[in-house]
Design a protein around this motif. Structure first.
Motif, PDB file in Angstrom:
ATOM      1  N   VAL A 121     -19.953  -0.278   8.593  1.00 14.94           N
ATOM      2  CA  VAL A 121     -19.250  -1.733   8.622  1.00 14.94           C
ATOM      3  C   VAL A 121     -17.634  -1.473   8.888  1.00 14.94           C
ATOM      4  CG1 VAL A 121     -18.716  -3.809   7.208  1.00 14.94           C
ATOM      5  CG2 VAL A 121     -21.161  -2.866   7.489  1.00 14.94           C
ATOM      6  N   GLY A 122     -17.211  -0.482   8.020  1.00 18.93           N
ATOM      7  CA  GLY A 122     -15.744  -0.248   7.877  1.00 18.93           C
ATOM      8  C   GLY A 122     -15.414   0.152   9.350  1.00 18.93           C
ATOM      9  N   VAL A 123     -16.183   1.258   9.997  1.00 17.92           N
ATOM     10  CA  VAL A 123     -16.008   1.501  11.431  1.00 17.92           C
ATOM     11  C   VAL A 123     -15.844   0.368  12.348  1.00 17.92           C
ATOM     12  CG1 VAL A 123     -16.892   2.915  13.460  1.00 17.92           C
ATOM     13  CG2 VAL A 123     -16.693   3.768  11.069  1.00 17.92           C
ATOM     14  N   ILE A 124     -16.640  -0.377  12.326  1.00 14.93           N
ATOM     15  CA  ILE A 124     -16.734  -1.826  13.195  1.00 14.93           C
ATOM     16  C   ILE A 124     -15.471  -2.777  12.973  1.00 14.93           C
ATOM     17  CG2 ILE A 124     -18.102  -3.927  13.739  1.00 14.93           C
ATOM     18  CD1 ILE A 124     -20.916  -2.510  12.812  1.00 14.93           C
ATOM     19  N   ALA A 131     -12.728  -3.455  15.639  1.00 15.41           N
ATOM     20  CA  ALA A 131     -12.464  -4.994  16.046  1.00 15.41           C
ATOM     21  C   ALA A 131     -10.924  -5.359  15.671  1.00 15.41           C
ATOM     22  CB  ALA A 131     -13.305  -5.837  15.314  1.00 15.41           C
ATOM     23  N   GLU A 132     -10.386  -4.942  14.455  1.00 13.31           N
ATOM     24  CA  GLU A 132      -9.086  -5.081  14.173  1.00 13.31           C
ATOM     25  C   GLU A 132      -8.165  -4.470  15.585  1.00 13.31           C
ATOM     26  OE1 GLU A 132      -5.606  -3.891  10.917  1.00 13.31           O
ATOM     27  OE2 GLU A 132      -7.493  -2.760  10.994  1.00 13.31           O
ATOM     28  N   SER A 187      -7.779 -10.762  13.552  1.00 10.42           N
ATOM     29  CA  SER A 187      -7.355  -9.104  13.108  1.00 10.42           C
ATOM     30  C   SER A 187      -7.219  -8.538  11.779  1.00 10.42           C
ATOM     31  CB  SER A 187      -6.223  -8.579  14.022  1.00 10.42           C
ATOM     32  OG  SER A 187      -5.852  -7.380  14.156  1.00 10.42           O
ATOM     33  N   LEU A 188      -6.320  -9.789  11.085  1.00 19.79           N
ATOM     34  CA  LEU A 188      -6.210  -9.607   9.671  1.00 19.79           C
ATOM     35  C   LEU A 188      -7.456  -9.482   8.974  1.00 19.79           C
ATOM     36  CD1 LEU A 188      -3.968  -9.527   7.433  1.00 19.79           C
ATOM     37  CD2 LEU A 188      -4.133 -11.879   7.245  1.00 19.79           C
ATOM     38  N   CYS A 189      -8.220 -10.464   9.168  1.00 16.82           N
ATOM     39  CA  CYS A 189      -9.599 -10.353   8.511  1.00 16.82           C
ATOM     40  C   CYS A 189     -10.290  -9.008   8.579  1.00 16.82           C
ATOM     41  CB  CYS A 189     -10.337 -11.489   9.037  1.00 16.82           C
ATOM     42  SG  CYS A 189      -9.722 -13.023   8.270  1.00 16.82           S
ATOM     43  N   PHE A 190     -10.381  -8.603   9.929  1.00 15.61           N
ATOM     44  CA  PHE A 190     -10.980  -7.291  10.145  1.00 15.61           C
ATOM     45  C   PHE A 190     -10.348  -6.174   9.558  1.00 15.61           C
ATOM     46  CE2 PHE A 190     -13.004  -9.231  13.858  1.00 15.61           C
ATOM     47  CZ  PHE A 190     -14.366  -9.244  13.519  1.00 15.61           C
ATOM     48  N   GLY A 191      -9.187  -6.269   9.466  1.00 15.32           N
ATOM     49  CA  GLY A 191      -8.271  -5.146   8.742  1.00 15.32           C
ATOM     50  C   GLY A 191      -8.517  -5.075   7.217  1.00 15.32           C
TER      51      GLY A 191
END
Length: 577
Positions: free
Chosen positions: A18-21, A25-26, A67-71
């Motif tokens: 999940v971290g990689v995804i 995405a970020e 992008s922030l949320c994915f980060g």
């Protein structure tokens, strides 16, 4: 290396995925923002279309928020995975160390094992967290930004053909150089930890010999070694930054110079040049992130090798006995037993030992310092393994039992009395976790602990402090004896464990052994003949051999060594009397 560490990611692999995804995405959403910005400049501003600008502006805000949320998600999940891997590695090392024989412990040293479980594991888990965040983000950003930059202008993208190879070659050269430096750095940390451990553990000896200045000098030497190793390793790493910034700024200047000429010539729009400038920065910054992670990974590889050395170490004494086989009685036999600590040592520590001890007997062991008395009894619970011959307990070779079953039937009170942080009751229940308070008090009475227990403010619930610092040496010995008695073992070994108590208390303890542990085989290593004079069998050790054995009267007649020890001690009593 990764293959060895991968099993310890169990339970946290979903967070790695999940971290990689999230990291990928970020990066993608972050890279789409400059394209929208280019449309605002080239279409919205150029045409004065306020609605277009507003829609595209809101689109940029939405992309930034996504992008922030994915980060945030990438940071959260990478942290869970990293700390989870660290916890698993520490658990695995600690559990594996419990299976080590003394030989394995001595190979690494205590200080080094502590470093490997703390500093080394910390470097590995930090690298995993950085890897998920940056080693995924950076390549995605690098490739995507490069594709978008080529899409905007093939001509300007040629500047990367020079910058990227230069940076890659330089990063590769740095990685080759810093690898050995980080390995040396971790070894210096081992040395510093050893200096601290020895000083703190032996602080009473240091102070009694007034050697504080010497210890300070020893510590300062190790500290300076660590400082120099750190300066060399991290100083080498730091030199990469100005070189990379020089390449980055040179590339930016080239893009601005040639891009400006293309704008004036009408071959490129201003908005696209702005986007191009953003992509140039992101591409080169992505390479910087790769270099940072690579440096951290280089240190982590050195640390991972050290951790894997511990995990792959084969215990010198293997547990291959019958799980269901229990020690039925305390009979002990040695048949032509020889032993030395190192296989290539020229001389035997124990040589050709033949001995039979019946169950329930009391055996005394005497001998000069270095005559291998402790080594002899250490072969019984397989703390060491005999190199030749057979040691048997309960009528069977000790190798037929599991280490747990064998050692659970043997209680040892060693020369160095060890107590753990916690209360008296918690320490005593090491001998028998299920013991009732009545049983604990009975063991205390047998070991003469009751003589000082009543003076303790909280009785059995008195906190002993770290290593039993709140009790005297004699009290510590008696607590360790009570702990062994509470175990109700088949075999009880006392290794000079009444040296700090007076002769009257020593006699009381031996009397309690006879009354409360009649079926237990008792082996008493002592310096005082009075402690073993009434034993059923007395062994006289001399240079790794049994010089003589028998009862007191026989040995006085037959053993010159025994008689000389007795005469010397008796003369000391007469002189003091």
């Amino acid at each position: 290396m990764l293959k060895q560490l991968w099993p310890y990611t169990k339970g946290y692999r979903q967070w790695i995925a999940v971290g990689v995804i999230c990291s990928a995405a970020e990066a993608v959403f972050e890279l789409l923002i400059p394209l929208v910005m280019a449309d605002i400049v080239d279409i919205g501003i150029a045409n004065g279309d306020v609605n277009y600008i507003a829609v595209k502006g809101l689109t940029m805000v939405a992309m930034a928020i996504i992008s922030l949320c994915f980060g945030v998600g990438a940071a959260f999940f990478s942290s869970r995975a990293g700390f989870g891997l660290g916890a698993n590695l520490r658990d695995a090392q600690f559990a594996h160390i419990q299976d080590f024989a003394f030989e394995n412990i001595e190979r690494f040293s205590t200080a080094s094992l502590i470093t490997r479980m703390t500093s080394d594991v910390n470097a590995i888990q930090v690298t995993l967290m950085m890897g998920i965040r940056l080693m995924v983000r950076a390549p995605v950003m690098l490739v995507t930004a490069l594709v978008l930059a080529i899409f905007i202008s093939v001509q300007l993208s040629l500047s990367f053909a020079v910058a990227i190879p230069v940076l890659v070659v330089f990063i590769g050269m740095m990685l080759v150089r810093v690898g050995p430096l980080f390995k040396k750095l971790q070894a210096c940390i081992d040395g510093l930890n050893l200096a601290v451990q020895e000083d703190v553990t032996n602080i009473r000896v240091v102070k009694s010999f007034a050697q504080e200045d010497y210890q300070n000098a020893q510590f300062d030497e190790k500290n300076q070694d660590l400082k120099k190793a750190s300066q060399t390793a991290f100083g080498t790493v730091i030199t990469i930054m100005p070189t990379m910034m020089l390449v980055i700024y040179a590339t930016i200047i080239a893009v601005l110079w040639f891009g400006g000429q293309m704008v004036f010539a009408g071959d490129l729009e201003v908005g696209k040049l702005t986007s191009m400038f953003t992509y140039v920065t992101q591409i080169l910054m992505a390479l910087m992130m790769v270099s940072m992670v690579s440096m951290q990974a280089t240190r982590a590889i050195a640390c991972a090798k050290r951790v894997c050395e511990v995990l792959s170490e084969t215990p010198a004494i293997s547990d291959n006995g019958n799980q269901d086989l229990l020690v039925e009685h305390g009979t002990i036999t040695f048949e032509n037993v020889s032993f030395k600590y190192h296989k290539d040592a020229p001389n035997w520590i124990l040589e050709n030992i033949n001995l039979t001890i019946p169950a329930g007997a009391t055996v005394g062991v005497l001998g000069a310092t270095g005559s291998a008395k402790t080594t002899l009894v250490s072969l019984i619970p397989r703390l060491y393994e005999a190199d030749s011959g057979v040691v048997s307990v309960g009528g069977r070779p000790v190798r037929d039992y599991t280490l747990h079953n064998l050692r659970n039937s043997v209680a040892m009170v060693l020369q160095q009395n060890t107590l753990f942080s916690g209360t008296i009751l918690e320490n005593l229940r090491w001998g028998n976790p299920e013991a009732t308070e009545e049983q604990v008090l009975k063991a205390c009475e047998s070991a003469c602990v009751d003589e000082f227990l009543d003076r303790m403010e909280d009785g059995l619930n008195t906190d002993l402090g770290q290593g039993g610092v709140n009790v005297s040496g004699g009290q510590k010995q008696r607590l360790c004896i009570a702990r062994a008695i509470l175990k109700q073992p088949k075999i009880l070994i006392l290794d000079d464990s009444t040296s700090a108590v007076d002769t009257a208390t020593d006699a009381k303890i031996r009397k309690a052994f006879a009354e409360d542990l009649g079926d237990t085989t008792k082996i008493i290593i002592a310096q005082r003949i009075s402690s073993v004079m009434d034993a059923d069998l007395i062994l006289v050790m001399d240079d790794g051999r049994i010089s003589a054995q028998g009862i007191h009267g026989d040995l006085m007649e037959r053993s010159e060594i025994y008689r000389s020890i007795y005469d010397a001690q008796q003369k000391g009593v007469d002189d003091n009397g």
